[in-house]
Design an enzyme around this catalytic site. Structure first.
Site, mmCIF file in Angstrom:
data_model
loop_
_atom_site.group_PDB
_atom_site.id
_atom_site.type_symbol
_atom_site.label_atom_id
_atom_site.label_comp_id
_atom_site.label_asym_id
_atom_site.label_seq_id
_atom_site.Cartn_x
_atom_site.Cartn_y
_atom_site.Cartn_z
ATOM 1 N N GLU A 55 0.863 -1.189 0.000
ATOM 2 C CA GLU A 55 0.000 0.000 0.000
ATOM 3 C C GLU A 55 0.897 1.237 0.000
ATOM 4 O OE1 GLU A 55 -2.928 -0.122 3.096
ATOM 5 O OE2 GLU A 55 -3.616 1.917 2.702
ATOM 6 N N ASN B 127 -6.601 1.301 2.824
ATOM 7 C CA ASN B 127 -7.355 2.517 3.135
ATOM 8 C C ASN B 127 -6.953 3.675 2.223
ATOM 9 O OD1 ASN B 127 -8.522 1.047 5.193
ATOM 10 N ND2 ASN B 127 -7.125 1.791 6.764
ATOM 11 N N ASN C 130 -12.003 -1.083 -1.179
ATOM 12 C CA ASN C 130 -11.361 -1.673 -0.007
ATOM 13 C C ASN C 130 -12.189 -1.404 1.242
ATOM 14 O OD1 ASN C 130 -8.880 -2.679 1.526
ATOM 15 N ND2 ASN C 130 -9.163 -0.657 2.445
ATOM 16 N N GLU C 131 -12.482 -2.443 1.997
ATOM 17 C CA GLU C 131 -13.131 -2.343 3.312
ATOM 18 C C GLU C 131 -14.224 -1.262 3.345
ATOM 19 O OE1 GLU C 131 -10.117 -2.088 6.397
ATOM 20 O OE2 GLU C 131 -9.526 -4.162 6.038
ATOM 21 N N TYR D 139 -6.731 -9.561 11.024
ATOM 22 C CA TYR D 139 -5.443 -9.359 11.702
ATOM 23 C C TYR D 139 -5.591 -9.836 13.138
ATOM 24 C CZ TYR D 139 -4.389 -6.217 7.797
ATOM 25 O OH TYR D 139 -4.166 -5.695 6.556
ATOM 26 N N GLU E 165 -6.211 -9.577 2.818
ATOM 27 C CA GLU E 165 -5.422 -8.968 3.900
ATOM 28 C C GLU E 165 -5.446 -9.915 5.081
ATOM 29 O OE1 GLU E 165 -5.943 -4.881 5.105
ATOM 30 O OE2 GLU E 165 -6.536 -4.295 3.076
ATOM 31 N N GLN F 210 1.555 -6.703 5.200
ATOM 32 C CA GLN F 210 1.935 -6.307 3.863
ATOM 33 C C GLN F 210 3.326 -6.872 3.560
ATOM 34 O OE1 GLN F 210 1.058 -2.147 3.087
ATOM 35 N NE2 GLN F 210 -1.004 -2.354 3.904
HETATM 36 O O1 AHR Z 1 -3.074 -3.338 5.830
HETATM 37 C C1 AHR Z 1 -3.292 -2.202 6.612
HETATM 38 C C2 AHR Z 1 -4.702 -1.673 6.539
HETATM 39 O O2 AHR Z 1 -5.573 -2.557 7.162
HETATM 40 C C3 AHR Z 1 -5.270 -1.495 5.160
HETATM 41 O O3 AHR Z 1 -4.966 -0.258 4.618
HETATM 42 C C4 AHR Z 1 -6.746 -1.602 5.387
HETATM 43 O O4 AHR Z 1 -7.425 -2.145 4.298
HETATM 44 C C5 AHR Z 1 -6.880 -2.457 6.627
HETATM 45 O O5 AHR Z 1 -7.724 -1.873 7.553
#
Ligand code: AHR
Length: 503
Positions: free
Chosen positions: A27, A72, A172-173, A244, A292, A347
C-alpha cells in the site's frame, strides 16, 4: 511427551493450491513504497530507483501477486495523479494515514517494479470517493491496446504495450467507519455491480473481487456479505476477507489459537456465498480472496508525523510467537484450498511486513518471513485431506484447540510431500507420526524448524539472524511412518521425496 498422528492418502484431496494464495500487498503507506521498494540514490537501487536488495528478497519468496495501491489509501486516490511526467504530479493529502502522497510512484512505475520482482499486480479501484467512471478509465488506460484517448495516453507515457492486469479489487473495506467514503451494503452492492459491469465490458478477461466485511467482528458481518452478493453475484468472481490478530491481554496461549477464528471466518463466508448461489439458482461459485491477513500491532500516527512522508509507522518487529501464528494462518488458508484462491499477506515491505529496510542501509528479515517463504516455495500442489488426531486444550476464547496444527501438500509431478506443522504447545515437545500408507518408498528430504528458547525472540536491525530456521536431523521414516518430534512452539516443514530408483 504428547502424541499426535496424521494419516494421508493420495485419493483424499481438498483441492489444488492456487499459487495466488501466496500473494502479498503493498500500500502507499508508511515506508512500504517510499523508503521500502523505492529509494533512489540507495547503493542497491536500480536505474529506476527500485531497491534490488528488496527485489531479491521478494524473488526468494516467490510472491506470485501483489495487491496495490491500497488498502485505506485507495479510497481517496485519484489514479490520474500518478501517471504522466513525474514533475507535474500533484502532492495530495492522504486522509487515510494523515500523510502527504507525492505521487512519484504511480500505476506505471509500480507495474514496472512488479516486472522486476517477477510478480503480478492485483490492482484496486477507488470506490470511496470515485466509482464506475474512474474504474473503467483506469482499466482502459492499463489494458486497452491503443487507439483510444486513454490507451494512447498510456502509450504517450512510455508504455506501448498494455499492462494486461488480470485481477481487480472493487474498493477496499467499504463497510469500515474509518474508510473514506464508507458505504452501506446496499450502496456498495449497487455501485460495485455497476462498476463490475462496465469493467468487464472494457475487458472481459479480468477477474473481479468484491469487498466482504473488513473483519468477522464487524457488526454488519454476514449481512454485508449476503447483501453485497445479492447485487454482484453474476458480475464478480471473488469475495474478499480481511483479518489481523495480535497477542493481547488474553495471553499467548489464546493468541496461538486465533487461526481457529480464521478457519471459522472462511467457513462462514463460503456458506454465505453458497447460500446466495442457491438463492439465485446460479451455476457459478464465488471463491474467496483473503486479501489482507497477518499479525498486526497498530502504532499511532503521532503529531510530529502528521502530513509527513514517508512515515515510519507500523514497522512491527515480529517475534517467534508471531511467526508461529502466521504459520498457523498459512496452514488454515491451505486447508481451504478448494475455495480460497487468492490471499495476500498484508503487507510486504516495512509496514507490518516480512521484509524490513534501513534507509540508506541494508534489508533484513522479520521472523514472519520464514513461514511465508516455506509455504510459498514448498506449498505447491494438491492439499491432502489428512486425518488428524491431536491432543487438545481450551483457552479463554476457544475450545478443543489442537496442539498440532498441520496440513499436507502433495506435488504429483515432483513426487514430493510436504508436511507443514505447528506445535502450539509452549512448554513441551510434541511427537508426530504420519502414516504414509499410500506413499511407499519415500524418504526425508529435510525437516526445517523455526524455534527459539524464547517465544518473544525477534530479529532486529542489529541482530537480524536471531531467529532463523535450522534443519532437524532426527526425523525418520520407519515402516511407512514419518516420526518427528516437534519442538515446543515451533514451525516445521517436513519435506519427503520418492526414492529415485522407485520413480
Ligand atoms: O493493511 C493495513 C490496513 O488494514 C489497510 O490499509 C486496510 O485495508 C486495513 O484496515
Amino acid at each position: 511427551m504428547k502424541k499426535a498422528k496424521l494419516v494421508i492418502s493420495k485419493d483424499h484431496t481438498i483441492g489444488e493450491v492456487d499459487k495466488r494464495i501466496y500473494g502479498s500487498f503493498i500500500e502507499q503507506w508508511g515506508r512500504a513504497v517510499y523508503g521500502g521498494i523505492f529509494e533512489p540514490g540507495h547503493p542497491a537501487a536500480n536505474e529506476k530507483g527500485f531497491r534490488q536488495d528488496v527485489i531479491n528478497l521478494i524473488k526468494e519468496l516467490q510472491v506470485p501477486v501483489v495487491r496495490y495501491p491500497g488498502g485505506n489509501f485507495l479510497s481517496g486516490y485519484n489514479w490520474e495523479d500518478g501517471v504522466g511526467p513525474v514533475g507535474k504530479r500533484p502532492k495530495r493529502l492522504d486522509l487515510a494515514w494523515l500523510s502527504v502522497e507525492s505521487n512519484e510512484i504511480g500505476t506505471n512505475e509500480f507495474l514496472e517494479w512488479a516486472r522486476c520482482a517477477d510478480t503480478d499486480v492485483m490492482m484496486a479501484v477507488n470506490m470511496g470517493t470515485r466509482g464506475p467512471d474512474a474504474a473503467r478509465s483506469l482499466l482502459e488506460y492499463c489494458n486497452h491496446p491503443g487507439g483510444t484517448y486513454l490507451s494512447d495516453l498510456r502509450r504517450s507515457h512510455g508504455y506501448e504495450k498494455p499492462h494486461n492486469i488480470k485481477i481487480w479489487c472493487l474498493g477496499n473495506e467499504m463497510d469500515g467507519p474509518w474508510q473514506i467514503g464508507r458505504k452501506t451494503a446496499e450502496e456498495y452492492g449497487r455501485i460495485a455491480c455497476e462498476t463490475a459491469k462496465v469493467m468487464k465490458w472494457v475487458d472481459p478477461t479480468i477477474e473481479l473481487v468484491a469487498c466482504g466485511s473488513s473483519g468477522s467482528g464487524m457488526p454488519t458481518f454476514a449481512e454485508w456479505e449476503a447483501k453485497v452478493l445479492e447485487h454482484t453475484y453474476e458480475q464478480v468472481d471473488f469475495l474478499s476477507l480481511h483479518t489481523y490478530y495480535r497477542n493481547d491481554e488474553k495471553g499467548a496461549v489464546n493468541f496461538l489459537a486465533k487461526s481457529l477464528d480464521m478457519d471459522n471466518f472462511i467457513h462462514s463466508v463460503v456458506s454465505i456465498c453458497d447460500y446466495i448461489k442457491a438463492k439465485k439458482r446460479s451455476k457459478k461459485s464465488i471463491n474467496l480472496s483473503f486479501d489482507e491477513w497477518n499479525v498486526w500491532y497498530p502504532t499511532e500516527i503521532t503529531e510530529d508525523l502528521r502530513w509527513k512522508s514517508p512515515q515510519p509507522i507500523n514497522e512491527n518487529i515480529y517475534t517467534l510467537l508471531d511467526a508461529v501464528v502466521v504459520g498457523c494462518m498459512l496452514i488454515t488458508l491451505l486447508k481451504h484450498a478448494d475455495r480460497v484462491k487468492i490471499a495476500c499477506l498484508a503487507q510486504l515491505v516495512n509496514t507490518i511486513a516480512p521484509i524490513m529496510t534501513v534507509s540508506g542501509g541494508g534489508s533484513w528479515k522479520n521472523t514472519i518471513y520464514y513461514p511465508y517463504l516455506h509455504a510459498s516455495v514448498y506449498g505447491r500442489g494438491k492439499v491432502l485431506n489428512a486425518v488428524v488426531q491431536s491432543p487438545v486444550y481450551d483457552t479463554v476464547e476457544f475450545n478443543d484447540v489442537p496442539y498440532l496444527e498441520s496440513v499436507v501438500v502433495y506435488h504429483e509431478e515432483k513426487e514430493e510431500i510436504v508436511i507443514f506443522a505447528v506445535n502450539r504447545d509452549m512448554e513441551e515437545q510434541l511427537f508426530v507420526e504420519t502414516d504414509l500408507r499410500d506413499f511407499p518408498n519415500y524418504h526425508i528430504l529435510e525437516h526445517i524448524v523455526l524455534e527459539s528458547s524464547d517465544a518473544e525472540a525477534a530479529n532486529t536491525i542489529d541482530n537480524p539472524n536471531n531467529v532463523v530456521p535450522h534443519r532437524e536431523e532426527k526425523t525418520v521414516i520407519e515402516e511407512g511412518m514419518v516420526k518427528a518430534v516437534l519442538s515446543k512452539l515451533s514451525w516445521n516443514v517436513i519435506r519427503l521425496g520418492k526414492r529415485k530408483k522407485d520413480r
